[in-house]
Enzyme design. Sequence first.
Site, PDB file in Angstrom:
ATOM      1  CB  THR A  67      -0.936   0.004   1.233  1.00 25.53           C
ATOM      2  OG1 THR A  67      -1.783  -1.144   1.169  1.00 25.53           O
ATOM      3  CG2 THR A  67      -1.798   1.258   1.267  1.00 25.53           C
ATOM      4  CG  ASP A  86      -2.021  -7.197  -2.829  1.00 24.71           C
ATOM      5  OD1 ASP A  86      -1.901  -7.801  -1.735  1.00 24.71           O
ATOM      6  OD2 ASP A  86      -2.971  -6.447  -3.086  1.00 24.71           O
ATOM      7  CB  SER A  87       1.663  -8.086   1.227  1.00 22.23           C
ATOM      8  OG  SER A  87       0.450  -7.842   1.899  1.00 22.23           O
ATOM      9  CB  SER A  88      -2.984 -10.812  -0.486  1.00 19.73           C
ATOM     10  OG  SER A  88      -3.187 -10.243  -1.763  1.00 19.73           O
ATOM     11  CB  THR A  91      -0.036  -4.080   6.390  1.00 18.01           C
ATOM     12  OG1 THR A  91      -1.294  -4.007   5.704  1.00 18.01           O
ATOM     13  CG2 THR A  91       0.633  -2.720   6.376  1.00 18.01           C
ATOM     14  CG  ASP A  92      -3.379  -7.675   3.810  1.00 13.85           C
ATOM     15  OD1 ASP A  92      -3.702  -6.955   4.771  1.00 13.85           O
ATOM     16  OD2 ASP A  92      -4.003  -7.690   2.732  1.00 13.85           O
ATOM     17  CD  GLN A 151      -8.738 -20.773  18.157  1.00 19.49           C
ATOM     18  OE1 GLN A 151      -9.611 -19.921  18.354  1.00 19.49           O
ATOM     19  NE2 GLN A 151      -9.029 -22.038  17.860  1.00 19.49           N
ATOM     20  CB  CYS A 152      -5.432 -15.936  23.059  1.00 22.23           C
ATOM     21  SG  CYS A 152      -6.762 -16.958  23.684  1.00 22.23           S
TER      22      CYS A 152
END
Length: 349
Positions: free
Chosen positions: A23, A66-68, A98-99, A286-287
């Site tokens: 981005t 794109d980082s994705s 950032t992703d 997961q936390c």
Amino acid sequence: MISTLEFSSNPKASILIVYTGGTLGMDYDENGSLVPCDFERVVARIPVLKELNINLSVISFNPPIDSSNVKTDHWVQIGQTIKDNYAAFDGFIVLHGTDTMAYSASALSFMLQGLNKPVIFTGAQLPIASPRSDGRENFVTALEIAADRREGIPVVSEVCIFFNHLLLRGNRSKKVESHHFDAFESENYPALAEAGIVIDYNYAALKAYDPTARLIFYPELKDDIVILKLFPGINQKAVSHILSTPSVKGVIMESYGSGNVPHQPWFLSMLEDAVNKDVVVLNVSQCNGGNVIQGKYEASSALNRIGIISGRDLTTEAATTKMMHLFGRSTDPQEIKRNLTTAISGEMN
């Protein structure tokens, strides 16, 4: 190809920028749409770069990504670029979307062993073309940190993420926001620095500089792994499908709380069968800020007996990339299990 921007005849540092896209590096095209742009247009948007007394060199991905769309090949490309130019520069900035930034920073922390110079990932939530872009401050401060030295020694000598005033250890970081500037957190490890009027370093948290270290680059990564995220009602057929996939060598199991899992017989039996077939199963929480303590509750007490590895306070991003790295270095499941429980780049307590 490296392009160089020499802003000073006597710079305090020379920094190599690896521009992957993201981005931050977006600008408007002739139709008014945001598209990835060449790095020269990024520089034009940040005229203050000329006042930093830092000479900049740039290697750009062509085309920017794109980082994705990031894959393990891109991590190898970034790491190889740093290795090939390691002696010529005082530090490195990786401009990245950032992703998947936390995954990329984690991966590089394992691939670049013996690192004694800063490798700082940064990016933006708003494009550099936006009047309110956070990219300018993120980029400029990341450069200042990468150039910062005390008595000739770099203050930072590890892989980090700088974002929204905070310098975080790369393999402790996680993206937690998509609509605010504070995109990243490091719940299980303190910030390495906070940038206000001055840059306030947390020296106790920073990796110590090692004058005897020599950079070793490990480009081998094996992606024969999956993530098994637990949820209430997860069914036997889905778990069986994941654990019995022939090519899978490792499983990152995202459990509840401090490592708790369903203790239905079918679930534990499937985990045990996978372990008996030399599939490495790593238990992470997961936390955000979670810490796996197997056996603390009845729901996780059977995991030690089965042979599930506790990931303790690893993030999913660090667990995933560490497992890829270790499978790339060894085919011995027992050796991989031992190394998964040992901190090799400050990724776990």
